[in-house]
Motif scaffolding. Structure first.
Motif, short mmCIF file in Angstrom:
data_model
loop_
_atom_site.label_atom_id
_atom_site.label_comp_id
_atom_site.label_asym_id
_atom_site.label_seq_id
_atom_site.Cartn_x
_atom_site.Cartn_y
_atom_site.Cartn_z
N GLY A 1 87.40 22.56 -4.92
CA GLY A 1 88.71 22.95 -5.40
C GLY A 1 89.80 22.71 -4.37
O GLY A 1 90.91 22.27 -4.70
N ALA B 1 90.60 19.02 -4.31
CA ALA B 1 91.21 18.46 -5.52
C ALA B 1 92.58 19.04 -5.85
O ALA B 1 93.38 18.39 -6.53
CB ALA B 1 90.27 18.67 -6.71
N PHE C 1 87.42 23.09 -12.83
CA PHE C 1 88.40 22.06 -13.19
C PHE C 1 89.05 22.35 -14.54
O PHE C 1 90.26 22.18 -14.71
CB PHE C 1 87.73 20.68 -13.21
N TYR D 1 93.13 23.18 -14.75
CA TYR D 1 94.12 22.41 -15.51
C TYR D 1 94.78 23.27 -16.59
O TYR D 1 95.96 23.07 -16.92
CB TYR D 1 93.48 21.16 -16.11
#
Length: 265
Positions: free
Chosen positions: A128, A131, A33, A37
């Motif tokens: 992953g 998301a 994560f 990002y």
């Protein structure tokens, strides 16, 4: 059958560490994560950086997390045990066994990699995919080619780590060399940034080095960046490095074991 049994035993051995595996899954997912990002911010500023769109860049992130333990992208992968056996002199017992030293440790590593792919690879990739919008293939053939590419990548990774471990025959303590090798692996596999991002001649050179076969090629195969002739060339590139490095490992092993002075007397 001996080496198949060694691989199966290694798989069972790593499967017993359930809490460690669960902790690894959690760590890989959290770091996935964080890096995802970071990539989103980078690709917002530089769309199509390295020829990837944002979905492909995110796919690269989660592929790296899925293969982090499988291909030992941070080094080690069990080779510290071999280094310790060389340092302590226990390697003398291994050399008396009616089995080839390199094949024994290769089988051990394949068993370890199989468990890590299932135990620490599937869940982070699935998280992953839930998301983020990933560029995952929808056909079984591409997934099959990806798994073959992962196998070749693991072979290259093992061959490199085995060479580092064999250096302990000449070095009293190979931990420093192992640390340098781990840092090189992280950078030159594309774990830090995809190798396609690097500019100019440097970017072309790093994609020819053996570390590119460990992560960069499997990720490109999964995303469909390599297809047709490019796919075949990528797999041959991996296979070529695997054969060359394993052959080099055999030569170094022969030189190291031709005359052995066991540490400790």
């Amino acid at each position: 059958m001996v080496y198949a049994a060694v691989a199966a035993g290694s798989f069972r051995r790593y499967a017993t560490y359930r809490i460690a595996t669960a902790a690894g899954v959690f760590t890989n997912t959290v770091f996935g994560f964080i890096v995802a990002y970071t990539y989103i911010a980078l690709w917002d500023e530089r769309p199509h950086l390295g020829g990837y769109d944002q979905a492909q860049a995110l796919t690269f992130v989660w592929t790296a997390q899925a293969l982090l333990a499988t291909a030992a992208l941070m080094g080690d992968g069990g080779m510290d045990e071999l280094q310790e056996r060389i340092r302590s002199g226990d390697i003398a017992v291994d050399l008396y066994r009616p089995a080839d030293l390199q094949l024994w440790w290769l089988a051990t590593d394949l068993g370890r990699a199989g468990l890590q792919l299932i135990g620490r690879g599937v869940v982070p990739m699935a998280v992953g995919a839930l998301a983020f919008p990933l560029a995952l293939p929808g056909d079984a053939l591409t997934w099959g080619c990806f798994l073959l590419s992962v196998l070749f990548g693991v072979l290259v990774s093992f061959a490199l780590r085995y060479l580092v471990a064999l250096a302990s025959f000449w070095l009293l303590d190979g931990s420093g060399l192992a640390m340098i090798s781990g840092l090189a692996c992280m950078f030159f596999t594309g774990m830090v940034l995809p190798l396609r991002v690097f500019p100019g001649g440097f970017g072309e050179v790093v994609q020819l080095l053996p570390w590119a076969a460990i992560l960069q090629v499997p990720a490109d195969v999964l995303m469909g960046v390599r297809s047709g002739d490019a796919l075949v060339r990528g797999l041959l590139f991996q296979a070529g490095w695997a054969v060359a490095l394993l052959a080099l490992g055999r030569l170094v092993q022969s030189a190291a074991t031709r005359k052995v002075v066991v540490h400790g007397g």
